[in-house]
Enzyme design. Structure first.
Site, PDB file in Angstrom:
ATOM      1  N   GLY A  55       0.834  -1.195   0.000  1.00 28.52           N
ATOM      2  CA  GLY A  55       0.000   0.000   0.000  1.00 28.52           C
ATOM      3  C   GLY A  55       0.865   1.240   0.000  1.00 28.52           C
ATOM      4  O   GLY A  55       1.978   1.229   0.533  1.00 28.52           O
ATOM      5  N   GLN A  60       3.218   9.904   0.982  1.00 24.65           N
ATOM      6  CA  GLN A  60       4.492   9.191   1.119  1.00 24.65           C
ATOM      7  C   GLN A  60       5.452   9.506  -0.021  1.00 24.65           C
ATOM      8  O   GLN A  60       6.649   9.236   0.069  1.00 24.65           O
ATOM      9  CB  GLN A  60       4.264   7.668   1.180  1.00 24.65           C
ATOM     10  CG  GLN A  60       3.613   7.220   2.465  1.00 24.65           C
ATOM     11  CD  GLN A  60       3.465   5.714   2.505  1.00 24.65           C
ATOM     12  OE1 GLN A  60       2.500   5.165   1.993  1.00 24.65           O
ATOM     13  NE2 GLN A  60       4.435   5.031   3.100  1.00 24.65           N
ATOM     14  N   CYS A 101       6.254  -0.066   7.356  1.00 21.33           N
ATOM     15  CA  CYS A 101       5.867   1.078   6.532  1.00 21.33           C
ATOM     16  C   CYS A 101       7.003   1.386   5.560  1.00 21.33           C
ATOM     17  O   CYS A 101       8.170   1.390   5.956  1.00 21.33           O
ATOM     18  CB  CYS A 101       5.611   2.280   7.447  1.00 21.33           C
ATOM     19  SG  CYS A 101       5.137   3.763   6.551  1.00 21.33           S
ATOM     20  N   LEU A 102       6.638   1.647   4.314  1.00 19.88           N
ATOM     21  CA  LEU A 102       7.665   1.969   3.311  1.00 19.88           C
ATOM     22  C   LEU A 102       8.426   3.246   3.680  1.00 19.88           C
ATOM     23  O   LEU A 102       9.555   3.439   3.240  1.00 19.88           O
ATOM     24  CB  LEU A 102       7.014   2.134   1.930  1.00 19.88           C
ATOM     25  CG  LEU A 102       6.430   0.856   1.318  1.00 19.88           C
ATOM     26  CD1 LEU A 102       5.645   1.185   0.057  1.00 19.88           C
ATOM     27  CD2 LEU A 102       7.524  -0.153   1.021  1.00 19.88           C
ATOM     28  N   HIS A 143      -3.932   1.895   8.124  1.00 22.94           N
ATOM     29  CA  HIS A 143      -2.550   2.394   8.110  1.00 22.94           C
ATOM     30  C   HIS A 143      -2.399   3.489   7.035  1.00 22.94           C
ATOM     31  O   HIS A 143      -1.842   4.551   7.295  1.00 22.94           O
ATOM     32  CB  HIS A 143      -1.608   1.210   7.831  1.00 22.94           C
ATOM     33  CG  HIS A 143      -0.165   1.574   7.684  1.00 22.94           C
ATOM     34  ND1 HIS A 143       0.815   1.114   8.532  1.00 22.94           N
ATOM     35  CD2 HIS A 143       0.482   2.340   6.757  1.00 22.94           C
ATOM     36  CE1 HIS A 143       1.994   1.593   8.144  1.00 22.94           C
ATOM     37  NE2 HIS A 143       1.817   2.340   7.061  1.00 22.94           N
ATOM     38  N   GLU A 144      -2.944   3.216   5.844  1.00 20.85           N
ATOM     39  CA  GLU A 144      -2.806   4.172   4.726  1.00 20.85           C
ATOM     40  C   GLU A 144      -3.640   5.432   4.963  1.00 20.85           C
ATOM     41  O   GLU A 144      -3.191   6.542   4.663  1.00 20.85           O
ATOM     42  CB  GLU A 144      -3.191   3.518   3.400  1.00 20.85           C
ATOM     43  CG  GLU A 144      -2.349   2.314   3.002  1.00 20.85           C
ATOM     44  CD  GLU A 144      -0.846   2.562   2.996  1.00 20.85           C
ATOM     45  OE1 GLU A 144      -0.422   3.712   2.771  1.00 20.85           O
ATOM     46  OE2 GLU A 144      -0.094   1.606   3.229  1.00 20.85           O
ATOM     47  N   HIS A 147      -1.918   7.877   7.016  1.00 23.09           N
ATOM     48  CA  HIS A 147      -0.928   8.697   6.298  1.00 23.09           C
ATOM     49  C   HIS A 147      -1.554   9.995   5.777  1.00 23.09           C
ATOM     50  O   HIS A 147      -0.896  11.030   5.719  1.00 23.09           O
ATOM     51  CB  HIS A 147      -0.349   7.929   5.105  1.00 23.09           C
ATOM     52  CG  HIS A 147       0.806   7.035   5.450  1.00 23.09           C
ATOM     53  ND1 HIS A 147       1.968   7.501   6.015  1.00 23.09           N
ATOM     54  CD2 HIS A 147       0.982   5.698   5.284  1.00 23.09           C
ATOM     55  CE1 HIS A 147       2.809   6.487   6.190  1.00 23.09           C
ATOM     56  NE2 HIS A 147       2.230   5.378   5.758  1.00 23.09           N
TER      57      HIS A 147
END
Ligand code: ZN
Length: 183
Positions: A55, A60, A101-102, A143-144, A147
């Protein structure tokens, strides 16, 4: 070309960084504009070029609009985009989700997530959709969506737990390759 903003440990809790900035609502007419499709394509390209990302939220990559792309299996069979996602309902049940997380490479941590959520969002056709999501997909989505509000999972760690740092998939492969070469 955008790229993923990733944080060094000393910035995880810094409130002045780009990742902490809330994202704006996307106007309905913007959904059909070519820059939107280009951005979505770029986000999938970035997602698929990560070793195991499932995701990605637009902030991000430094674009502060309410846009998320997801593909749990990374095979492009069930890609999902969410434009302006909004919670409609949240289950009373929460379970612990082990997250990475990326934007926070090499770390993981445990947070509580709702098991079942109902979300309203626009799809790429500009249609307003109400949809329920459960289990893993629901956790990823929360989670997304966080962000989009400048929230990172490190803010929500389960009490008495801490971030765990470990090897990335690439680190493990490198170590394995070296081991094989030494045999
Ligand atoms: Zn993330």
């Amino acid at each position: 070309m955008h790229r993923i903003i990733s944080l060094q440990e000393d910035l995880f809790y810094n409130k002045d960084i780009s990742l902490r900035k809330p994202s704006r609502i996307i106007e309905k007419e913007e959904i059909s504009q070519s820059w939107m499709l280009n951005l979505i394509s770029e986000m999938f390209k970035i997602l698929y070029s990560t070793p195991n990302g499932i995701g990605l939220a637009a902030p991000q990559i430094g674009v502060h609009i309410k846009l998320i792309v997801l593909d749990l299996k990374r095979d492009a069979k069930k890609p999902l985009i969410l434009i302006n996602p909004q919670y409609k309902e949240l289950s009373s049940e929460q379970t612990i989700s082990n997250e990475t997380c990326l934007s926070i490479p090499k770390y993981s941590g445990q947070v509580f997530r709702y098991d079942l959520i109902k979300v309203n969002y626009y799809n790429l056709k500009g249609e307003s959709i109400d949809e329920e999501f459960d289990t893993f997909l629901s956790h990823c989505m929360q989670h997304e969506i966080d962000h989009l509000d400048g929230i990172l999972y490190v803010d929500k760690l389960v009490i008495n737990t801490s971030l765990v740092t470990g090897q990335t998939k690439q680190d493990k492969l490198v170590n394995k390759a070296i081991e094989v070469l030494k045999l």
